[in-house]
Design a protein around this motif. Sequence first.
Motif, mmCIF file in Angstrom:
data_model
loop_
_atom_site.group_PDB
_atom_site.id
_atom_site.type_symbol
_atom_site.label_atom_id
_atom_site.label_comp_id
_atom_site.label_asym_id
_atom_site.label_seq_id
_atom_site.Cartn_x
_atom_site.Cartn_y
_atom_site.Cartn_z
ATOM 1 N N TYR A 121 62.858 -29.487 26.420
ATOM 2 C CA TYR A 121 61.862 -28.823 27.269
ATOM 3 C C TYR A 121 60.469 -29.356 26.909
ATOM 4 N N TYR A 122 59.722 -29.726 27.941
ATOM 5 C CA TYR A 122 58.394 -30.307 27.764
ATOM 6 C C TYR A 122 57.346 -29.387 28.373
ATOM 7 N N CYS A 123 56.363 -29.036 27.554
ATOM 8 C CA CYS A 123 55.212 -28.303 28.078
ATOM 9 C C CYS A 123 54.397 -29.237 28.967
ATOM 10 N N TYR A 124 53.826 -28.679 29.983
ATOM 11 C CA TYR A 124 53.141 -29.470 31.016
ATOM 12 C C TYR A 124 51.826 -28.789 31.375
ATOM 13 N N ARG A 125 50.832 -29.611 31.626
ATOM 14 C CA ARG A 125 49.570 -29.091 32.134
ATOM 15 C C ARG A 125 48.964 -30.110 33.081
ATOM 16 N N ARG A 126 48.411 -29.625 34.172
ATOM 17 C CA ARG A 126 47.674 -30.472 35.113
ATOM 18 C C ARG A 126 46.325 -29.819 35.356
ATOM 19 N N ASP A 127 45.262 -30.569 35.050
ATOM 20 C CA ASP A 127 43.893 -30.118 35.284
ATOM 21 C C ASP A 127 43.367 -30.760 36.553
ATOM 22 N N TYR A 128 42.769 -29.960 37.403
ATOM 23 C CA TYR A 128 42.304 -30.443 38.702
ATOM 24 C C TYR A 128 40.780 -30.518 38.748
ATOM 25 N N LEU A 129 40.256 -31.700 39.127
ATOM 26 C CA LEU A 129 38.859 -31.844 39.511
ATOM 27 C C LEU A 129 38.711 -31.536 40.988
ATOM 28 N N SER A 130 39.731 -31.898 41.763
ATOM 29 C CA SER A 130 39.813 -31.593 43.179
ATOM 30 C C SER A 130 41.285 -31.602 43.543
ATOM 31 N N ASP A 131 41.610 -31.378 44.798
ATOM 32 C CA ASP A 131 43.015 -31.387 45.220
ATOM 33 C C ASP A 131 43.685 -32.721 44.952
ATOM 34 N N SER A 132 42.903 -33.798 44.996
ATOM 35 C CA SER A 132 43.488 -35.136 44.870
ATOM 36 C C SER A 132 43.120 -35.842 43.571
ATOM 37 N N ILE A 133 42.288 -35.219 42.760
ATOM 38 C CA ILE A 133 41.878 -35.834 41.490
ATOM 39 C C ILE A 133 42.306 -34.897 40.375
ATOM 40 N N TYR A 134 43.254 -35.351 39.570
ATOM 41 C CA TYR A 134 43.765 -34.488 38.504
ATOM 42 C C TYR A 134 44.267 -35.339 37.350
ATOM 43 N N SER A 135 44.444 -34.701 36.203
ATOM 44 C CA SER A 135 45.009 -35.333 35.011
ATOM 45 C C SER A 135 46.207 -34.513 34.562
ATOM 46 N N THR A 136 47.248 -35.207 34.144
ATOM 47 C CA THR A 136 48.497 -34.563 33.730
ATOM 48 C C THR A 136 48.762 -34.832 32.262
ATOM 49 N N TYR A 137 49.183 -33.801 31.564
ATOM 50 C CA TYR A 137 49.444 -33.906 30.131
ATOM 51 C C TYR A 137 50.826 -33.327 29.813
ATOM 52 N N TRP A 138 51.433 -33.879 28.774
ATOM 53 C CA TRP A 138 52.766 -33.427 28.345
ATOM 54 C C TRP A 138 52.758 -33.108 26.861
ATOM 55 N N GLY A 139 53.496 -32.085 26.487
ATOM 56 C CA GLY A 139 53.715 -31.777 25.091
ATOM 57 C C GLY A 139 54.794 -32.678 24.507
ATOM 58 N N GLN A 140 55.105 -32.450 23.248
ATOM 59 C CA GLN A 140 55.986 -33.358 22.516
ATOM 60 C C GLN A 140 57.458 -33.122 22.821
ATOM 61 N N GLY A 141 57.826 -32.039 23.436
ATOM 62 C CA GLY A 141 59.227 -31.753 23.732
ATOM 63 C C GLY A 141 59.876 -30.939 22.637
ATOM 64 N N THR A 142 60.675 -29.963 23.041
ATOM 65 C CA THR A 142 61.396 -29.142 22.082
ATOM 66 C C THR A 142 62.836 -28.978 22.561
ATOM 67 N N GLN A 143 63.769 -29.074 21.649
ATOM 68 C CA GLN A 143 65.186 -29.007 22.000
ATOM 69 C C GLN A 143 65.638 -27.553 22.117
ATOM 70 N N ILE A 144 66.302 -27.260 23.209
ATOM 71 C CA ILE A 144 66.976 -25.973 23.411
ATOM 72 C C ILE A 144 68.466 -26.260 23.496
ATOM 73 N N THR A 145 69.246 -25.610 22.638
ATOM 74 C CA THR A 145 70.694 -25.781 22.654
ATOM 75 C C THR A 145 71.353 -24.418 22.816
ATOM 76 N N VAL A 146 72.180 -24.295 23.857
ATOM 77 C CA VAL A 146 72.886 -23.047 24.134
ATOM 78 C C VAL A 146 74.372 -23.319 23.997
ATOM 79 N N SER A 147 75.018 -22.640 23.062
ATOM 80 C CA SER A 147 76.442 -22.869 22.835
ATOM 81 C C SER A 147 77.261 -21.830 23.595
ATOM 82 N N SER A 148 78.432 -22.257 24.025
ATOM 83 C CA SER A 148 79.303 -21.359 24.800
ATOM 84 C C SER A 148 80.193 -20.531 23.891
#
Length: 120
Positions: A93-120
């Motif tokens: 799972y990756y955290c995500y953020r998008r900052d907007y200067l306008s509708d068409s001008i934005y910057s996207t950032y990602w976190g480092q990722g974290t593992q989620i494991t669900v066992s049955s």
Amino acid sequence: QVQLVGSGGGWVQAGGSLRLSCAASGTVFSVNTMGWYRQTPGKQRELVATITSTGAIDYAASVKGRFTISRGNTENTVFLQMDNLKPEDTDVYYCYRRDYLSDSIYSTYWGQGTQITVSS
């Protein structure tokens, strides 16, 4: 530049719960979207849940009713409460953020990722 630092995640049995958090720091903008995507190696990254700075929320159909996304008091923190987890939720799972200067001008950032494991 924006840094995203996440916490939470790990291993849980099916039906259990986990909580992810993500905090943004640096030069942030007030109009933004934060949330999580997830990715299986070899596959495309897919949306899990996002929340805008105005409170609009979007969930993947597969998690709707089980996951809840929310903002913290500081606006730059976001939480994902994951209940009734299923083995198919196993992913990075990756955290995500998008900052907007306008509708068409934005910057996207990602976190480092974290593992989620669900066992049955």
